[in-house]
Design a protein around this motif. Structure first.
Motif, PDB file in Angstrom:
ATOM      1  N   MET A 155       0.918  -1.342   0.043  1.00  0.00           N
ATOM      2  CA  MET A 155      -0.067  -0.015   0.086  1.00  0.00           C
ATOM      3  C   MET A 155       0.823   1.235  -0.033  1.00  0.00           C
ATOM      4  O   MET A 155       1.790   1.197   0.623  1.00  0.00           O
ATOM      5  N   ARG A 156       0.400   2.100  -0.522  1.00  0.00           N
ATOM      6  CA  ARG A 156       1.337   3.431  -0.906  1.00  0.00           C
ATOM      7  C   ARG A 156       1.122   4.335   0.388  1.00  0.00           C
ATOM      8  O   ARG A 156       0.534   5.384   0.461  1.00  0.00           O
ATOM      9  N   LYS A 157       1.662   3.939   1.334  1.00  0.00           N
ATOM     10  CA  LYS A 157       1.676   4.724   2.716  1.00  0.00           C
ATOM     11  C   LYS A 157       2.886   4.438   3.699  1.00  0.00           C
ATOM     12  O   LYS A 157       3.416   3.010   3.217  1.00  0.00           O
ATOM     13  N   ILE A 158       3.341   4.881   4.563  1.00  0.00           N
ATOM     14  CA  ILE A 158       4.005   4.646   5.531  1.00  0.00           C
ATOM     15  C   ILE A 158       3.817   3.382   6.301  1.00  0.00           C
ATOM     16  O   ILE A 158       2.687   3.219   6.705  1.00  0.00           O
ATOM     17  N   GLY A 159       4.592   2.475   6.293  1.00  0.00           N
ATOM     18  CA  GLY A 159       4.291   1.273   6.798  1.00  0.00           C
ATOM     19  C   GLY A 159       3.457   0.449   5.853  1.00  0.00           C
ATOM     20  O   GLY A 159       2.858  -0.769   6.624  1.00  0.00           O
ATOM     21  N   PHE A 212       4.332  -1.591   3.265  1.00  0.00           N
ATOM     22  CA  PHE A 212       5.187  -2.446   2.360  1.00  0.00           C
ATOM     23  C   PHE A 212       5.411  -3.668   3.272  1.00  0.00           C
ATOM     24  O   PHE A 212       6.499  -4.500   2.802  1.00  0.00           O
ATOM     25  N   TYR A 269       6.351   1.364  -9.960  1.00  0.00           N
ATOM     26  CA  TYR A 269       6.564   1.900  -8.802  1.00  0.00           C
ATOM     27  C   TYR A 269       7.445   1.128  -7.776  1.00  0.00           C
ATOM     28  O   TYR A 269       8.425   1.684  -7.115  1.00  0.00           O
ATOM     29  N   SER A 324       9.189  -1.297  -8.489  1.00  0.00           N
ATOM     30  CA  SER A 324      10.660  -1.673  -8.982  1.00  0.00           C
ATOM     31  C   SER A 324      11.453  -0.422  -8.394  1.00  0.00           C
ATOM     32  O   SER A 324      12.509  -0.692  -8.024  1.00  0.00           O
ATOM     33  N   ALA A 325      11.061   0.785  -8.341  1.00  0.00           N
ATOM     34  CA  ALA A 325      11.872   1.795  -7.933  1.00  0.00           C
ATOM     35  C   ALA A 325      12.200   1.883  -6.475  1.00  0.00           C
ATOM     36  O   ALA A 325      12.979   2.348  -6.051  1.00  0.00           O
ATOM     37  N   VAL A 326      10.718   1.541  -5.926  1.00  0.00           N
ATOM     38  CA  VAL A 326      10.872   1.694  -4.463  1.00  0.00           C
ATOM     39  C   VAL A 326      11.407   0.526  -3.845  1.00  0.00           C
ATOM     40  O   VAL A 326      12.165   0.847  -2.759  1.00  0.00           O
ATOM     41  N   LYS A 327      11.320  -0.490  -4.158  1.00  0.00           N
ATOM     42  CA  LYS A 327      11.622  -1.579  -3.476  1.00  0.00           C
ATOM     43  C   LYS A 327      12.440  -2.707  -4.389  1.00  0.00           C
ATOM     44  O   LYS A 327      12.526  -3.741  -4.045  1.00  0.00           O
ATOM     45  N   ASN A 328      13.030  -2.167  -5.640  1.00  0.00           N
ATOM     46  CA  ASN A 328      14.030  -2.921  -6.296  1.00  0.00           C
ATOM     47  C   ASN A 328      13.290  -4.366  -6.737  1.00  0.00           C
ATOM     48  O   ASN A 328      13.876  -5.467  -6.963  1.00  0.00           O
ATOM     49  N   ASP A 377      12.357  -5.645  -9.382  1.00  0.00           N
ATOM     50  CA  ASP A 377      12.871  -6.066 -10.754  1.00  0.00           C
ATOM     51  C   ASP A 377      14.003  -7.035 -10.411  1.00  0.00           C
ATOM     52  O   ASP A 377      14.571  -7.645 -11.381  1.00  0.00           O
ATOM     53  N   GLU A 378      14.991  -6.832  -9.395  1.00  0.00           N
ATOM     54  CA  GLU A 378      15.925  -7.497  -8.957  1.00  0.00           C
ATOM     55  C   GLU A 378      15.452  -9.171  -8.766  1.00  0.00           C
ATOM     56  O   GLU A 378      16.453  -9.863  -8.532  1.00  0.00           O
ATOM     57  N   TRP A 420       4.028   6.279 -13.610  1.00  0.00           N
ATOM     58  CA  TRP A 420       5.042   6.164 -14.550  1.00  0.00           C
ATOM     59  C   TRP A 420       5.346   4.952 -15.031  1.00  0.00           C
ATOM     60  O   TRP A 420       4.908   4.014 -14.142  1.00  0.00           O
TER      61      TRP A 420
END
Lengths: 284, 345
Positions: free
Chosen positions: B103-107, B109, B137, B139-143, B145-146, B345
């Motif tokens: 969820m896009r909020k603090i805590g 993930f 999103y 991929s950018a925040v939590k990698n 794609d790795e 994006w």
């Protein structure tokens, strides 16, 4: 300039075929100027309107405005000159030689501004829509005119900076033509606060913000630095539209402090070295 | 809560014949990654697509020949109970709609972090599906794609593939009617050159100017094939999404007749405030979300009810079984607006 050349140029000029300037010519010149002015206004309005509708292309579209302005005004100047004189090539060169010299002596600042404007347009140290620091001023570039660049500062004041200053003063552009811009957000916590958690929360506050853009191109970095009486947690991230710079900072700061308080991470406090006593500060 | 399809109610659906159209290349890619796993080369798979693109059909088709455990997330995950299911699962695990793990909020993930932690220690192969924008999103925040070296993107289908897919359900006895021929005419713009005499000079200059050709409006062009026109329009309106194309087709057909005019190209008012755009972006990335979860993400700064009222009033968002979803007809406009404004994006 050698005497012979000056005499020759003056002779060429005295034989310039000036047209008879009657009411019709004056009306024609006024007509050209009015048309050029209206054209510039209409094109500027249309391009600005279109650029606002397509934010991703705001910069490339608005950068057409100064280019078109200069083209239109120079074309108008060309028509006006030819309304007044009908020279052959030698006379034209002689005329522009003296005209240039006159400009150089009497209107050198204006000329420097125009050249500065051309340099800004073609070299692009900044573009319309950029957030820049130019001289003592910081703000969004609203217009690049023939004579000056107009900035709107964060407190909504309009500042006109003469274009010639581009030659003598450093300009820093926060976004260099991009609509996204890096924003630095600092939070100062008590040195006893858990910095690991504080960094993690700030990162989440930034990356979940409604104003952020995060990708490989626009990374988010969180940094910690220790100071004698506080720890600084710094976020470096990109706001999706530079116009939201301050809202972004405010939103992230507010949300991060709410979470910090839940975890017992406090703002830095005033400390008095001689007594070691402390007084609560306002970190948010 | 997740549904385990190997034991859950959707097990019955798995007995049905699954037919796949248009994603043959993507299927081959996934099958090759699966076979590589059986030969000892481990590459977790992420299948990424827009809503209604047919991710579930693809994974269902993919998984039918292998012994798999399927977990399909249906709403935002707030507990990590699903991790215990992963422990007991087969070696190949299919996880659908993994965007519900964050969820896009603090805590917000925590579940995703747990899953990635499990995945990084596991020898099992994970075949996961994600919403396109969530994937970018996260991929950018939590990698992300790795963790998923094999990314298979389901691109929009062309008219030919959509036609195959639709006719597989309706048969070939469709009567196509072009009742909107005159409206299909297009304007064309070309460059013309004007010769201008410079005043007070004998010189003539050539000036290029854009020329708007209106003749196509007034002169009837050669009639195009009605079937082609209908599928071209369907592809354009649905943005190549098989799920949306099917819904539009179902709503437009008067079996066995289908008229070009019945496939409408709607326009939507997408002039939104930043708060409305943010909520719209959340609904797009989550695909469906409960009002409570949306309010948690929005925080106290955004009046969720008011914003949702505006979004629903403009028919950008719809409510279905207690969830907010993007109105499928508006998906193309919503994506375009949010991408242009860099909200997704």
């Amino acid at each position: 300039m050698p005497n012979g050349v000056l005499t020759n140029t003056t002779e060429q000029l005295t034989t310039l075929p000036f047209n008879e300037i009657g009411v019709e010519t004056i009306l024609y010149i006024v007509f050209i100027i009015v048309i050029a002015y209206l054209l510039v206004r209409v094109i500027s309005f249309v391009l600005r309107f279109v650029s606002e509708k397509i934010p991703s292309y705001r910069h490339p579209i608005t950068m057409l405005i100064p280019l078109l302005k200069i083209t239109i005004y120079f074309t108008a100047l060309y028509y006006v000159l030819f309304a007044l004189i009908e020279p052959d090539l030698t006379q034209l060169i002689a005329f522009f030689g003296l005209f240039g010299a006159a400009l150089g002596l009497g209107l050198k600042d204006l000329l420097a501004d125009i050249v500065g404007g051309l340099v800004i347009i073609f070299e692009k140290p900044y573009q319309i829509g950029d957030k820049i620091t130019f001289g003592d001023y910081y703000g969004e570039v609203k217009d690049i005119g023939i004579r000056s660049t107009k900035l709107v500062t964060p407190d909504d004041s309009q500042v006109s900076v003469p274009n010639f200053k581009i030659f003598s003063e450093a300009v820093s552009s926060g976004n260099a033509g991009d609509i996204a811009m890096m924003v630095v957000i600092d939070l100062f916590i008590d040195p006893d606060g858990e910095s690991g958690k504080a960094m993690s929360i700030l990162k989440e506050a930034v990356t979940t913000s409604k104003f952020v853009i995060v990708s490989k191109k626009y990374p988010c970095t969180i940094l910690l630095q220790d100071f004698p009486y506080y720890k600084r947690i710094r976020a470096r991230a990109y706001v999706n539209d530079l116009r939201n710079e301050f809202e972004f900072m405010s939103e992230v700061t507010r949300r991060a402090w709410i979470e910090y308080r839940k975890l017992g991470i406090h703002p830095t406090q005033y400390r008095f070295p001689e007594t070691g006593s402390s007084d609560s500060g306002n970190g948010s | 809560m997740p549904e385990d399809e190997t034991t859950g109610e959707s097990g019955e659906e798995r007995e049905e014949e699954v037919v796949l159209f248009g994603y043959e290349e993507e299927l081959k890619e996934a099958q090759s990654a699966l076979n590589e796993y059986l030969w000892g080369k481990h590459k977790n798979i992420a299948i990424v697509s827009d809503p209604f693109a047919g991710r579930s059909t693809l994974v269902e088709y993919l998984a039918r020949d292998y012994l798999t455990t399927t977990i399909a997330f249906n709403s935002v995950m707030t507990e990590k109970a699903f991790i215990s299911t992963l422990h007991d699962a087969n070696n190949i695990i299919v996880m659908e709609n993994c965007h519900f793990l964050a969820m896009r909020k603090i805590g917000g993930f925590a579940q995703l972090d747990e899953f990635l932690k499990f995945l990084s220690k596991s020898d099992k192969l994970f075949i996961t599906t994600w919403n396109t924008y969530s994937w970018s999103y996260l991929s950018a925040v939590k990698n992300l794609d790795e963790f998923f070296p094999k990314v298979i993107r389901l691109e929009p289908m062309n008219a030919e593939s959509l036609k195959k897919m639709i006719l597989s359900h309706y048969g070939n006895n469709i009567e196509y009617i072009d009742d909107a021929a005159s409206k299909e005419k297009k304007l064309s713009i070309s460059w013309k050159f004007a010769h201008i005499k410079i005043p007070f000079s004998s010189t003539t200059r050539t000036l290029p100017w854009p020329y708007l050709d209106l003749s196509s409006i007034f002169h009837k062009k050669k009639q195009e094939n009605a079937e082609k026109l209908i599928f071209d329009r369907l592809t354009r309106v649905s943005d190549g999404s098989p799920g949306i194309a099917r819904k539009i087709w179902d709503a437009s057909i008067d079996y066995p007749k289908i008229r070009l005019s019945s496939i409408k190209e709607p326009t939507f008012d997408t002039d939104l405030s930043i708060n409305e755009a943010f909520l719209l972006g959340i609904i797009l990335t989550m695909e469906k979300i409960e009002p409570g979860d949306l309010a948690e993400i929005a925080g106290p700064e955004i009046d969720v009810e008011e914003s949702l009222y505006i979004l629903m009033n403009r028919e950008l968002v719809a409510r279905e079984e207690g969830y907010y979803i993007i109105n499928y007809r508006a998906l193309k406009s919503v994506k375009s607006y949010l991408e242009l404004n860099r909200m997704v994006w």
